[in-house]
Structure formats: C-alpha cells, structure tokens
Scaffold this active site. Sequence first.
Site, PDB file in Angstrom:
ATOM      1  N   LYS A  48      56.157 -40.602 -38.594  1.00  0.00           N
ATOM      2  CA  LYS A  48      55.706 -39.540 -39.509  1.00  0.00           C
ATOM      3  C   LYS A  48      54.905 -40.027 -40.709  1.00  0.00           C
ATOM      4  CE  LYS A  48      56.275 -36.375 -37.930  1.00  0.00           C
ATOM      5  NZ  LYS A  48      55.485 -36.007 -36.702  1.00  0.00           N
ATOM      6  N   ALA A  49      54.282 -41.184 -40.560  1.00  0.00           N
ATOM      7  CA  ALA A  49      53.505 -41.736 -41.676  1.00  0.00           C
ATOM      8  C   ALA A  49      52.000 -41.521 -41.509  1.00  0.00           C
ATOM      9  CB  ALA A  49      53.805 -43.222 -41.841  1.00  0.00           C
ATOM     10  N   GLY A  50      51.578 -40.876 -40.417  1.00  0.00           N
ATOM     11  CA  GLY A  50      50.143 -40.667 -40.222  1.00  0.00           C
ATOM     12  C   GLY A  50      49.593 -41.339 -38.973  1.00  0.00           C
ATOM     13  N   THR A  51      50.478 -41.593 -38.017  1.00  0.00           N
ATOM     14  CA  THR A  51      50.106 -42.256 -36.759  1.00  0.00           C
ATOM     15  C   THR A  51      48.997 -41.513 -36.022  1.00  0.00           C
ATOM     16  OG1 THR A  51      52.523 -42.317 -36.555  1.00  0.00           O
ATOM     17  CG2 THR A  51      51.235 -43.442 -34.858  1.00  0.00           C
ATOM     18  N   TRP A  53      46.917 -39.279 -37.043  1.00  0.00           N
ATOM     19  CA  TRP A  53      45.680 -39.234 -37.832  1.00  0.00           C
ATOM     20  C   TRP A  53      44.858 -40.496 -37.599  1.00  0.00           C
ATOM     21  CZ3 TRP A  53      45.834 -38.164 -43.858  1.00  0.00           C
ATOM     22  CH2 TRP A  53      44.570 -37.732 -44.274  1.00  0.00           C
ATOM     23  N   HIS A 112      56.105 -47.578 -33.155  1.00  0.00           N
ATOM     24  CA  HIS A 112      56.886 -47.369 -34.384  1.00  0.00           C
ATOM     25  C   HIS A 112      57.892 -48.504 -34.585  1.00  0.00           C
ATOM     26  CE1 HIS A 112      55.208 -43.478 -35.072  1.00  0.00           C
ATOM     27  NE2 HIS A 112      55.821 -42.871 -34.098  1.00  0.00           N
ATOM     28  N   SER A 142      58.782 -35.041 -43.869  1.00  0.00           N
ATOM     29  CA  SER A 142      58.059 -34.847 -42.616  1.00  0.00           C
ATOM     30  C   SER A 142      58.959 -35.150 -41.413  1.00  0.00           C
ATOM     31  CB  SER A 142      56.820 -35.750 -42.591  1.00  0.00           C
ATOM     32  OG  SER A 142      56.064 -35.537 -41.433  1.00  0.00           O
ATOM     33  N   TYR A 198      48.998 -43.611 -46.326  1.00  0.00           N
ATOM     34  CA  TYR A 198      48.730 -42.200 -46.045  1.00  0.00           C
ATOM     35  C   TYR A 198      48.095 -41.530 -47.267  1.00  0.00           C
ATOM     36  CZ  TYR A 198      49.786 -37.293 -44.864  1.00  0.00           C
ATOM     37  OH  TYR A 198      49.709 -35.937 -44.616  1.00  0.00           O
ATOM     38  N   VAL A 232      38.317 -35.184 -38.635  1.00  0.00           N
ATOM     39  CA  VAL A 232      39.733 -35.589 -38.687  1.00  0.00           C
ATOM     40  C   VAL A 232      40.473 -34.968 -39.875  1.00  0.00           C
ATOM     41  CG1 VAL A 232      39.202 -37.761 -37.508  1.00  0.00           C
ATOM     42  CG2 VAL A 232      39.397 -37.739 -40.017  1.00  0.00           C
ATOM     43  N   GLN A 233      39.836 -33.998 -40.533  1.00  0.00           N
ATOM     44  CA  GLN A 233      40.562 -33.315 -41.616  1.00  0.00           C
ATOM     45  C   GLN A 233      41.714 -32.499 -41.022  1.00  0.00           C
ATOM     46  OE1 GLN A 233      40.181 -34.026 -44.940  1.00  0.00           O
ATOM     47  NE2 GLN A 233      38.919 -35.574 -43.945  1.00  0.00           N
ATOM     48  N   LYS A 261      51.975 -29.778 -42.797  1.00  0.00           N
ATOM     49  CA  LYS A 261      51.318 -29.513 -44.092  1.00  0.00           C
ATOM     50  C   LYS A 261      50.217 -30.511 -44.403  1.00  0.00           C
ATOM     51  CE  LYS A 261      54.352 -26.638 -46.689  1.00  0.00           C
ATOM     52  NZ  LYS A 261      55.359 -26.589 -47.767  1.00  0.00           N
TER      53      LYS A 261
HETATM   54  P1  A3P Z   1      53.640 -33.421 -42.535  1.00  0.00           P
HETATM   55  O1  A3P Z   1      54.858 -33.158 -41.703  1.00  0.00           O
HETATM   56  O2  A3P Z   1      53.979 -33.813 -43.927  1.00  0.00           O
HETATM   57  O3  A3P Z   1      52.657 -32.306 -42.494  1.00  0.00           O
HETATM   58  P2  A3P Z   1      52.733 -38.895 -37.365  1.00  0.00           P
HETATM   59  O4  A3P Z   1      51.422 -38.668 -36.726  1.00  0.00           O
HETATM   60  O5  A3P Z   1      52.985 -40.306 -37.743  1.00  0.00           O
HETATM   61  O6  A3P Z   1      53.837 -38.282 -36.566  1.00  0.00           O
HETATM   62  O7  A3P Z   1      52.691 -38.145 -38.785  1.00  0.00           O
HETATM   63  C1  A3P Z   1      52.665 -36.742 -38.857  1.00  0.00           C
HETATM   64  C2  A3P Z   1      52.370 -36.343 -40.282  1.00  0.00           C
HETATM   65  O8  A3P Z   1      50.986 -36.634 -40.548  1.00  0.00           O
HETATM   66  C3  A3P Z   1      52.551 -34.847 -40.513  1.00  0.00           C
HETATM   67  O9  A3P Z   1      52.898 -34.707 -41.899  1.00  0.00           O
HETATM   68  C4  A3P Z   1      51.154 -34.352 -40.232  1.00  0.00           C
HETATM   69  O10 A3P Z   1      50.859 -33.075 -40.743  1.00  0.00           O
HETATM   70  C5  A3P Z   1      50.348 -35.434 -40.933  1.00  0.00           C
HETATM   71  N1  A3P Z   1      48.943 -35.438 -40.516  1.00  0.00           N
HETATM   72  C6  A3P Z   1      48.434 -35.552 -39.270  1.00  0.00           C
HETATM   73  N2  A3P Z   1      47.096 -35.444 -39.292  1.00  0.00           N
HETATM   74  C7  A3P Z   1      46.750 -35.272 -40.592  1.00  0.00           C
HETATM   75  C8  A3P Z   1      45.501 -35.080 -41.259  1.00  0.00           C
HETATM   76  N3  A3P Z   1      44.353 -35.022 -40.600  1.00  0.00           N
HETATM   77  N4  A3P Z   1      45.530 -34.928 -42.616  1.00  0.00           N
HETATM   78  C9  A3P Z   1      46.683 -34.969 -43.301  1.00  0.00           C
HETATM   79  N5  A3P Z   1      47.895 -35.135 -42.717  1.00  0.00           N
HETATM   80  C10 A3P Z   1      47.920 -35.282 -41.372  1.00  0.00           C
END
Ligand code: A3P
Length: 298
Positions: A48-51, A53, A112, A142, A198, A232-233, A261
């Site tokens: 949940k750190a932005g993988t 993305w 992970h 998250s 992130y 990628v937004q 979010k």
């Molecule tokens: P939130 O639950 O805070 O919204 P992972 O991919 O490691 O599982 O992380 C998921 C988290 O990254 C989620 O956070 C998700 O919304 C956020 N995320 C994924 N893509 C994103 C993007 N383009 N911009 C901002 N946050 C993003």
Amino acid sequence: LSSMKLPSRPELFDFEGVSMIHYFTDNWEKVKNFQARPDDILISTYAKAGTTWVSYILDLLYFGNDAPERQTSQPIYTRVPFLESCFKPYFLLSGTELADNLPTSPRLIKTHLPVQLVPKSFWEQNSRIVYVARNAKDNAVSYFHFDRMNMGEPEPGDWNTFLQTFIEGKRVFGSWFDHVNGWWEKKQTYSNLLYMFYEDLVEDTGHEVAHLCSFLGLSTSVEEREKITKGVQFDAMKQNKMTNYSTIPVMDFKISPFMRKGKVGDWKSHFTVAQNEQFDEVYKQKMKNATVKFRTEI
Ligand code: A3P
C-alpha cells in the site's frame, strides 16, 4: 483467473521472523531460487505504498509506445508479476511462473518482501531495484481499507484493532518499521537501488518520472514524460480498468475501492488524538536510529 470462491480469510503466521499468509509462502522454494536477470527491474514496497502507481509508470516508460494491446487488454498485475504470490487455483499461474513467462524485456517484477527475504539472485545479478516508501500513518490507513475489502487478506478488525496490529508488525509482510529501515540500509551499500517516496510522487509526479528515467538510463523525451505524467494521475488510473484492479474478483469495491483516495494526510481523518499521540510515541522509539525521514503532510 478463475471465478471460484475464495475460502475464508487466511491466518497470519510467523515466517522466518516476518508475519505472512500462505498465499505468499506456498511457492517459497521457487521464490527463493528465482533466477533474476541483470536487466530485471524489481519494484519493491511495503504493501500500500504506491506499488501500482510506480509499476504503471515503469510499464509506460518501457512499453507505452510499442504494444498498444498491452495497455488495453492486460491488467497491470499480469504485466508486472507479483513475485511471491501464489493464489492457486484461483490464479492459474504463480508470480514466479508469470515472471518466467514474460515475453518482454526488461522484466518488471513486483515484491513486498522485506529486504532479507529477497531472492539472492537479484543481488548476484545486480538487478535494478525501485523501492517506494510511504509515511507510516497514511500507509496504515490505506492498508486498513485494503484489508477490509480484500478477502485474500487477514481480517483487519476495526480501525483501532488494525492500528495496534500494524504497530506490532502483525500484518502481512511484517513490520512497516523493519521494512522501510531494512531497505534504507540496503541502499547504503547497493548502488542499483532507487529509494523513492510516495509523498514526492504526489507532490510532483513529473519530477519523479524524470528521476526514474535518469536512474534507469532512459532518454525519454520531455513530451513523452509529460504524457506519461498525465496518464498516471490518480483519476486517470482510477478510471482505467487495466490499472484499477476492477478485474480481480477477491476485492469488494463496495466496501472500499482499490484506487481509494491517493492523498497525503488522509490519516488525519482516521487517527483520534489519542491514537496519534500513541503512534508518535511508538514512532519515536522504533525510528530512533533511523536516518530515513518521512513527511506526513505536503
Ligand atoms: P489510498 O488507499 O491511500 O488511496 P499499492 O499499489 O502499493 O497497493 O498502493 C495503493 C495506494 O496507492 C492507494 O492509496 C492508492 O489509491 C494509491 N495510488 C495508486 N495510484 C495512485 C496515483 N496515481 N496517485 C496517487 N495515489 C495512487
């Protein structure tokens, strides 16, 4: 991907000192002996750190132009295999099989695992690694919502219960503290590791995309980088069926969507004053020797 119903939620157990569930240890012999290649790129994060993305950014940087059908028909989790995952028989292939079958190069592979559990061939091959870290408070929030909606994860309980187990390191992949510190220490001696945040990605995605390009030795044009930065937004990825995980049956988006979010500071709407004080106290203790610094707001 089969539509069979998952059995009840998995139990956490200790695996080499790290809290794990069987979906990530069932294939351990193959994971441990996985053959990395010198051009592999490992995307590593605490869950949940932005993988997703960063996976999508890298996928676009390498393959965005040469294979349009990859972008329209292949979900990100098949383009970027999840190394230790083994959801058989629900997913027909394990992460190592998916990785071994990837037709493209470089291979983008996600993990992970805490640094000490990464297959040794990645170090031997000197593969490039992109680590993404997220501040503990938002990471916990998250993870809580993810565990609520994902039946392949252990029960989160209520928010306070979850937070206490997060503090104790009793969530899947173990302690957030050990994870971010272990990888940070590795970076001091392993030069092919880029440690990203992130919060920086949220603050200035374009800057981080440029940073990734220079780390990876890519000469992607400014126009191309701008196009990728736009694509990628958060809203774009939330609408995109190939990146929003809507194709995975074990997740119940009525409880909480995968693309939830995408903010820095959402922890403020979850932590009570007391929880925040407790957390800050624990954080001070556990991070007292750490040199890695996080931002909980931007
Ligand atoms: P939130 O639950 O805070 O919204 P992972 O991919 O490691 O599982 O992380 C998921 C988290 O990254 C989620 O956070 C998700 O919304 C956020 N995320 C994924 N893509 C994103 C993007 N383009 N911009 C901002 N946050 C993003």
